[in-house]
Design a protein around this motif. Sequence first.
Motif, PDB file in Angstrom:
ATOM      1  N   ILE A  20       1.015  -1.115   0.068  1.00 59.42           N
ATOM      2  CA  ILE A  20      -0.067   0.195   0.055  1.00 59.42           C
ATOM      3  C   ILE A  20       0.798   1.341  -0.023  1.00 59.42           C
ATOM      4  O   ILE A  20       0.666   2.350  -0.695  1.00 59.42           O
ATOM      5  N   ALA A  21       1.970   1.286   0.759  1.00 60.92           N
ATOM      6  CA  ALA A  21       2.654   2.360   0.732  1.00 60.92           C
ATOM      7  C   ALA A  21       3.441   2.620  -0.475  1.00 60.92           C
ATOM      8  O   ALA A  21       3.786   3.580  -0.857  1.00 60.92           O
ATOM      9  N   VAL A  22       4.055   1.467  -1.348  1.00 64.65           N
ATOM     10  CA  VAL A  22       4.601   1.676  -2.570  1.00 64.65           C
ATOM     11  C   VAL A  22       3.588   2.254  -3.414  1.00 64.65           C
ATOM     12  O   VAL A  22       3.919   3.202  -4.437  1.00 64.65           O
ATOM     13  N   VAL A  23       2.389   1.690  -3.563  1.00 62.19           N
ATOM     14  CA  VAL A  23       1.159   2.237  -4.584  1.00 62.19           C
ATOM     15  C   VAL A  23       0.947   3.567  -4.160  1.00 62.19           C
ATOM     16  O   VAL A  23       0.865   4.548  -5.112  1.00 62.19           O
ATOM     17  N   CYS A  24       0.625   3.865  -2.965  1.00 58.37           N
ATOM     18  CA  CYS A  24       0.565   5.602  -2.808  1.00 58.37           C
ATOM     19  C   CYS A  24       1.645   6.316  -3.087  1.00 58.37           C
ATOM     20  O   CYS A  24       1.557   7.465  -3.573  1.00 58.37           O
ATOM     21  N   GLY A  25       2.747   5.903  -2.814  1.00 60.21           N
ATOM     22  CA  GLY A  25       3.796   6.833  -2.912  1.00 60.21           C
ATOM     23  C   GLY A  25       4.113   6.925  -4.433  1.00 60.21           C
ATOM     24  O   GLY A  25       4.371   7.943  -5.021  1.00 60.21           O
ATOM     25  N   VAL A  26       3.825   5.930  -5.366  1.00 65.15           N
ATOM     26  CA  VAL A  26       3.911   5.901  -6.970  1.00 65.15           C
ATOM     27  C   VAL A  26       2.828   6.963  -7.385  1.00 65.15           C
ATOM     28  O   VAL A  26       3.078   8.226  -8.266  1.00 65.15           O
ATOM     29  N   VAL A  27       1.573   6.886  -6.916  1.00 69.72           N
ATOM     30  CA  VAL A  27       0.469   7.863  -7.306  1.00 69.72           C
ATOM     31  C   VAL A  27       0.870   9.217  -7.007  1.00 69.72           C
ATOM     32  O   VAL A  27       0.539  10.249  -7.637  1.00 69.72           O
TER      33      VAL A  27
END
Length: 275
Positions: A218-225
């Motif tokens: 979740i942290a990676v996805v939110c960070g990319v977005v």
Amino acid sequence: MFLEVPPSAQPHCAAHPEVLAGGTCSRCGGFICADCVRTPLGSERIFCVACSQRPEVDYLEAFRLEYWGRRDSWTWTVGMLTLALVLGVFVSLASGGPPTRKDLLLSALLLASVPVGGAFFLGKSWARHLLVATPFLLALGASVVEPAQRFNHLLSAIPFTFVAALIHRDVRTRLFFRQPVTPVALAAMWNRLRNNPTARQAFHFGLSSLFMPLLSPIAVVCGVVGLMRVNTRAHPPIGRRGQAIAGIVLGVVSPLLWVFVLNYLDQRFGWVRKD
């Protein structure tokens, strides 16, 4: 050969006809002088005084109007606590035996704070100031009723006074009471609530993934977005690039860190079960 234009034929400022114009407003096209030039925060265009105050030009003004006169969480908290106080006092008096004189005095003292809480919920400006003094005044009154507990009463008033002071200074609370707010405070509030919340959540999930590695994706996805949304030239500007990158890094590092820790525990103590 140059043709000299007389000052009377040159454009003059719409607000100051005696002053020559130095440019035009980006919105209405009116001529403006140097004293009338306004550049809203986060914009590179120039506006006249009237246009610079319009919500579609100044995003902070639009943000202020969105919360102007609207109750915030602190207001609802004070209102609910005031209602709970009234119910608690009457239930306490009705549930026991005949109340003593001291019980009646303490109950009357607590009920004396109800108008302050009610007026605060209704947006009366005087209640916002009096709320800060209310815990201390209640402690003084309780000290008169119970002199032996004076120190305890005064000590218990400290955290409530501190919270009341925070409520008094809160920007959202000041907007609810229709009080003036500085652009700096308004910009800080906008940055906290509206500036790329996805990147902020990525950072929070990244920190949490150090203790709960299942949150790493979740942290990676939110960070990319959040990183894709960063645009400092937009109006309003979208930032938090650092928090988005930190969320990605923490999301990637967290599982590796847990693998290292579990491998160490297995080799050192044999904590990891092997089939």
